[in-house]
Write an enzyme that holds these catalytic residues in place. Structure first.
Site, PDB file in Angstrom:
ATOM      1  N   ASP A  13       7.316 -25.495   8.806  1.00 10.29           N
ATOM      2  CA  ASP A  13       8.615 -26.178   8.710  1.00 10.29           C
ATOM      3  C   ASP A  13       9.717 -25.284   8.154  1.00 10.29           C
ATOM      4  O   ASP A  13      10.606 -25.744   7.439  1.00 10.29           O
ATOM      5  CB  ASP A  13       8.490 -27.455   7.845  1.00 10.29           C
ATOM      6  CG  ASP A  13       7.402 -28.374   8.365  1.00 10.29           C
ATOM      7  OD1 ASP A  13       7.241 -28.456   9.594  1.00 10.29           O
ATOM      8  OD2 ASP A  13       6.703 -28.989   7.539  1.00 10.29           O
ATOM      9  N   LYS A  16      11.584 -22.780  12.449  1.00  8.26           N
ATOM     10  CA  LYS A  16      11.240 -21.931  13.598  1.00  8.26           C
ATOM     11  C   LYS A  16      11.927 -22.455  14.871  1.00  8.26           C
ATOM     12  O   LYS A  16      12.419 -21.682  15.685  1.00  8.26           O
ATOM     13  CB  LYS A  16       9.710 -21.907  13.816  1.00  8.26           C
ATOM     14  CG  LYS A  16       8.944 -21.302  12.653  1.00  8.26           C
ATOM     15  CD  LYS A  16       7.441 -21.378  12.852  1.00  8.26           C
ATOM     16  CE  LYS A  16       6.849 -22.755  12.779  1.00  8.26           C
ATOM     17  NZ  LYS A  16       6.899 -23.407  11.459  1.00  8.26           N
ATOM     18  N   HIS A  41       9.072 -29.236  15.665  1.00 12.55           N
ATOM     19  CA  HIS A  41      10.139 -28.240  15.626  1.00 12.55           C
ATOM     20  C   HIS A  41      11.477 -28.901  15.956  1.00 12.55           C
ATOM     21  O   HIS A  41      11.616 -29.528  17.004  1.00 12.55           O
ATOM     22  CB  HIS A  41       9.850 -27.110  16.622  1.00 12.55           C
ATOM     23  CG  HIS A  41       8.612 -26.330  16.261  1.00 12.55           C
ATOM     24  ND1 HIS A  41       8.110 -25.312  17.022  1.00 12.55           N
ATOM     25  CD2 HIS A  41       7.784 -26.431  15.193  1.00 12.55           C
ATOM     26  CE1 HIS A  41       7.025 -24.809  16.444  1.00 12.55           C
ATOM     27  NE2 HIS A  41       6.809 -25.485  15.337  1.00 12.55           N
ATOM     28  N   GLN A 226       3.020 -23.836  13.126  1.00 16.58           N
ATOM     29  CA  GLN A 226       2.386 -23.730  11.805  1.00 16.58           C
ATOM     30  C   GLN A 226       2.895 -22.442  11.122  1.00 16.58           C
ATOM     31  O   GLN A 226       4.001 -22.036  11.387  1.00 16.58           O
ATOM     32  CB  GLN A 226       0.849 -23.762  11.898  1.00 16.58           C
ATOM     33  CG  GLN A 226       0.294 -25.133  12.250  1.00 16.58           C
ATOM     34  CD  GLN A 226       0.517 -25.521  13.696  1.00 16.58           C
ATOM     35  OE1 GLN A 226       0.116 -24.821  14.598  1.00 16.58           O
ATOM     36  NE2 GLN A 226       1.150 -26.651  13.934  1.00 16.58           N
TER      37      GLN A 226
HETATM   38  P1  GDP Z   1       9.828 -25.805  12.123  1.00 15.37           P
HETATM   39  O1  GDP Z   1       8.583 -26.611  12.154  1.00 15.37           O
HETATM   40  O2  GDP Z   1       9.624 -24.466  11.521  1.00 15.37           O
HETATM   41  O3  GDP Z   1      10.528 -25.711  13.446  1.00 15.37           O
HETATM   42  O4  GDP Z   1      10.826 -26.582  11.136  1.00 15.37           O
HETATM   43  P2  GDP Z   1      11.112 -28.166  11.094  1.00 15.37           P
HETATM   44  O5  GDP Z   1      11.994 -28.526  12.216  1.00 15.37           O
HETATM   45  O6  GDP Z   1       9.866 -28.945  10.910  1.00 15.37           O
HETATM   46  O7  GDP Z   1      11.873 -28.290   9.697  1.00 15.37           O
HETATM   47  C1  GDP Z   1      13.019 -27.539   9.420  1.00 15.37           C
HETATM   48  C2  GDP Z   1      14.150 -28.507   9.055  1.00 15.37           C
HETATM   49  O8  GDP Z   1      15.234 -27.779   8.482  1.00 15.37           O
HETATM   50  C3  GDP Z   1      14.748 -29.218  10.254  1.00 15.37           C
HETATM   51  O9  GDP Z   1      15.191 -30.480   9.880  1.00 15.37           O
HETATM   52  C4  GDP Z   1      15.911 -28.318  10.645  1.00 15.37           C
HETATM   53  O10 GDP Z   1      16.925 -29.021  11.361  1.00 15.37           O
HETATM   54  C5  GDP Z   1      16.395 -27.894   9.286  1.00 15.37           C
HETATM   55  N1  GDP Z   1      17.037 -26.579   9.188  1.00 15.37           N
HETATM   56  C6  GDP Z   1      16.736 -25.425   9.816  1.00 15.37           C
HETATM   57  N2  GDP Z   1      17.506 -24.405   9.355  1.00 15.37           N
HETATM   58  C7  GDP Z   1      18.303 -24.930   8.403  1.00 15.37           C
HETATM   59  C8  GDP Z   1      19.285 -24.380   7.514  1.00 15.37           C
HETATM   60  O11 GDP Z   1      19.583 -23.186   7.508  1.00 15.37           O
HETATM   61  N3  GDP Z   1      19.896 -25.268   6.659  1.00 15.37           N
HETATM   62  C9  GDP Z   1      19.584 -26.604   6.617  1.00 15.37           C
HETATM   63  N4  GDP Z   1      20.219 -27.365   5.746  1.00 15.37           N
HETATM   64  N5  GDP Z   1      18.659 -27.132   7.421  1.00 15.37           N
HETATM   65  C10 GDP Z   1      18.019 -26.309   8.293  1.00 15.37           C
HETATM   66  P1  IMO Z   2       5.184 -26.646  12.147  1.00 14.64           P
HETATM   67  O1  IMO Z   2       4.941 -25.900  13.435  1.00 14.64           O
HETATM   68  C1  IMO Z   2       3.689 -27.986   8.265  1.00 14.64           C
HETATM   69  C2  IMO Z   2      -0.617 -28.722   7.967  1.00 14.64           C
HETATM   70  C3  IMO Z   2      -1.029 -30.174   7.705  1.00 14.64           C
HETATM   71  C4  IMO Z   2      -2.304 -29.947   6.921  1.00 14.64           C
HETATM   72  C5  IMO Z   2      -2.919 -28.723   7.613  1.00 14.64           C
HETATM   73  C6  IMO Z   2      -3.983 -29.051   8.647  1.00 14.64           C
HETATM   74  O2  IMO Z   2       6.072 -27.811  12.298  1.00 14.64           O
HETATM   75  O3  IMO Z   2       5.607 -25.715  11.058  1.00 14.64           O
HETATM   76  P2  IMO Z   2      -3.909 -30.093  11.085  1.00 14.64           P
HETATM   77  O4  IMO Z   2      -3.380 -31.408  11.582  1.00 14.64           O
HETATM   78  O5  IMO Z   2      -3.282 -28.899  11.721  1.00 14.64           O
HETATM   79  O6  IMO Z   2      -5.404 -30.016  11.109  1.00 14.64           O
HETATM   80  O7  IMO Z   2      -3.511 -30.062   9.518  1.00 14.64           O
HETATM   81  O8  IMO Z   2      -1.841 -28.045   8.218  1.00 14.64           O
HETATM   82  N1  IMO Z   2       0.257 -28.514   9.143  1.00 14.64           N
HETATM   83  C7  IMO Z   2       1.577 -28.292   9.062  1.00 14.64           C
HETATM   84  N2  IMO Z   2       2.405 -28.279   7.998  1.00 14.64           N
HETATM   85  N3  IMO Z   2       4.162 -27.681   9.499  1.00 14.64           N
HETATM   86  C8  IMO Z   2       3.339 -27.668  10.565  1.00 14.64           C
HETATM   87  O9  IMO Z   2       3.745 -27.253  11.792  1.00 14.64           O
HETATM   88  C9  IMO Z   2       1.988 -28.009  10.387  1.00 14.64           C
HETATM   89  N4  IMO Z   2       0.924 -28.126  11.203  1.00 14.64           N
HETATM   90  C10 IMO Z   2      -0.130 -28.416  10.434  1.00 14.64           C
HETATM   91  O10 IMO Z   2      -0.066 -30.864   6.964  1.00 14.64           O
HETATM   92  O11 IMO Z   2      -2.000 -29.580   5.610  1.00 14.64           O
HETATM   93 MG    MG Z   3       7.865 -28.488  11.524  1.00 12.18          MG
END
Ligand code: GDP
Ligand code: IMO
Ligand code: MG
Length: 427
Positions: A13, A16, A41, A226
């Site tokens: 998270d 990416k 994502h 991840q």
């Molecule tokens: P990913 O799994 O790595 O793609 O990330 P996620 O989407 O799960 O979580 C990242 C969160 O941070 C999302 O809600 C994005 O919209 C937000 N985000 C990404 N870059 C920034 C940033 O520079 N500032 C803020 N405030 N939010 C961001």
């Molecule tokens: P993105 O791509 C954050 C974590 C789960 C758990 C562990 C194993 O959005 O960054 P699983 O269901 O894969 O067997 O769970 O991994 N986990 C993540 N945490 N972002 C993710 O993906 C995750 N994908 C799995 O919370 O701790």
């Molecule tokens: Mg994520």
């Protein structure tokens, strides 16, 4: 040809999806090579927010081919729902391809994920805290060579034959090991045959597509899911996922050699988060942790769970630089820390015998004996969201960024100042 791998450096998270979306505008091919719909994502275009789980984050650009690679585990039901949601928002998904070799998440995988987690919690009081999407059990079937792959899903005769053995083995596990209710395999066959019919038009050989793109001089992006600390070998095992989110996984999960990769960009946050169980040395349990969670909107994109929050950990980041061979960092969410006061960065860990650890420990036992060594850095203030050059950032923020670079041993070339796909600074 230019090819970049984008990997998560912390526990997921990191933003990416945003970085991929920005880079995908100019890419010919975007590839997801590991994980499944445990990923969430986020892509933000103005007021439009897209939360992608299986579709690669280049899907909004019709001229960019989006490949779900062989290393991904595909839940066909979820994928079809995601495609349908995107269609409603005028995204055709005609640019989608799915590798024939990708393993399929079957309903017994979701069931076993839940049963195993419940069993672990009951036996030892702690489980992994998985997303419950059936990821681990699906990769388990792949490793023990009884998986059902995209190729089989799209061919009813193969599907039927495999369900007979694989489905039965899984049913025995559900019933005899965990005392659960076995699944009706005929009903599973009918349901999944229908999914196969709908998804067949996307089936392709991802390795060939990628190699041809390479030979034609095209731009290729490997979208990590991840993150490094969730890698099955180099993460905080056993509190990890069941795949290889690190850069090496991009080659294995696509079917190309490492010589194809030009750069590896590690995505991180200006602080650290984790969702699920497992160690987190710099975790904040106080009000500040809560403030960061609320200001950063730190609630899971996939499960909605509140994310644990903590300070930036340079030990983890150096680990990520090493195991991924990072050539650059993209650090998001500098806007979130603005105005919260003095910042702390973990520079090393200290063990109970007084020794200082600079490299991330191999085992959880060693890690449990470590406490973070913090360096305090003056905090910064002001609205960063409209800054588009490094010079426009407050001086104290620039100092924080420069210090992080020094501690991580890798240049921060992309700086995130907001969720929007324009809210970045390229250096
Ligand atoms: P990913 O799994 O790595 O793609 O990330 P996620 O989407 O799960 O979580 C990242 C969160 O941070 C999302 O809600 C994005 O919209 C937000 N985000 C990404 N870059 C920034 C940033 O520079 N500032 C803020 N405030 N939010 C961001
Ligand atoms: P993105 O791509 C954050 C974590 C789960 C758990 C562990 C194993 O959005 O960054 P699983 O269901 O894969 O067997 O769970 O991994 N986990 C993540 N945490 N972002 C993710 O993906 C995750 N994908 C799995 O919370 O701790
Ligand atoms: Mg994520």
């Amino acid at each position: 040809m230019s090819s970049s791998v984008i990997v998560g450096t912390q526990w997921g998270d990191e933003g990416k999806g945003k970085i991929i979306d920005i880079m995908a505008k100019k890419a010919d091919l975007v590839i997801r090579s590991s994980g499944g719909n445990n990923a969430g994502h986020t892509v933000v275009h103005g007021n439009d927010v897209y939360k992608l789980h299986l579709l690669p984050s280049g899907i909004l650009y019709p001229n960019t081919t989006c490949l779900v690679g062989s290393g991904v585990v595909v839940d066909p039901k979820v994928l079809l729902e995601e495609i349908s949601e995107m269609n409603k928002r005028n995204v055709t998904c005609d640019n989608l391809k799915i590798d024939s070799r990708a393993d399929i998440i079957m309903p017994w995988h979701r069931e076993l994920d839940r049963l195993e987690e419940d069993f672990k919690a009951k036996q030892s009081g702690v489980n992994v805290g998985t997303t419950g999407r059936g990821i681990g059990p699906c990769y388990t079937d792949k490793a023990r060579r009884i998986g059902i792959r995209m190729y089989d899903l799209c061919r009813p005769e193969c599907l039927k034959k495999l369900i007979k053995t694989t489905g039965e083995i899984n049913n025995l596990m559900i019933e005899k090991v965990y005392g659960g209710k076995p699944l009706d395999l005929d009903a599973v066959y009918e349901e999944y045959k229908a999914y196969g019919e709908k998804l067949a038009k996307y089936e392709a050989d991802g390795s060939v597509i990628t190699f041809e793109a390479y030979n034609e001089g095209k731009t290729v992006l490997f979208e990590g899911a991840q993150a490094t600390l969730l890698d099955i070998d180099f993460g905080t095992y056993p509190f990890v996922t069941s795949s290889h989110p690190i850069a090496g996984g991009a080659c294995i999960g696509t079917g190309v050699g490492p010589k194809l990769i030009d750069e590896v960009i590690g995505v991180g946050k200006s602080y650290t988060t984790r969702v699920g169980n497992g160690p987190f040395p710099t975790e904040l349990f106080d009000e500040l942790g809560e403030t960061i969670r609320n200001r950063g909107g730190e609630f899971g994109t996939t499960t909605g769970r509140p994310r644990r929050t903590g300070w930036f950990d340079a030990v983890i980041m150096r680990h990520a630089v090493r195991v991924n061979g990072l050539t650059a960092l993209a650090i998001n969410k500098f806007d979130t820390l603005s105005g919260i006061g003095t910042l702390k960065v973990c520079t090393a860990y200290k063990k109970s015998d007084g020794s200082v650890v600079k490299d991330f420990p191999v085992t959880l036992e060693e890690l449990a004996d470590c406490t973070p060594v913090y360096e305090e850095i003056e905090g910064y203030e002001g609205d960063l969201s409209n800054c588009r050059t490094f010079e426009e950032l407050p001086e104290k923020c620039r100092r924080y960024i420069s210090r992080l670079e020094e501690l991580c041993g890798c240049p921060i070339k992309i700086i995130g100042v907001g969720a929007g796909n324009d809210q970045v600074i390229f250096r």
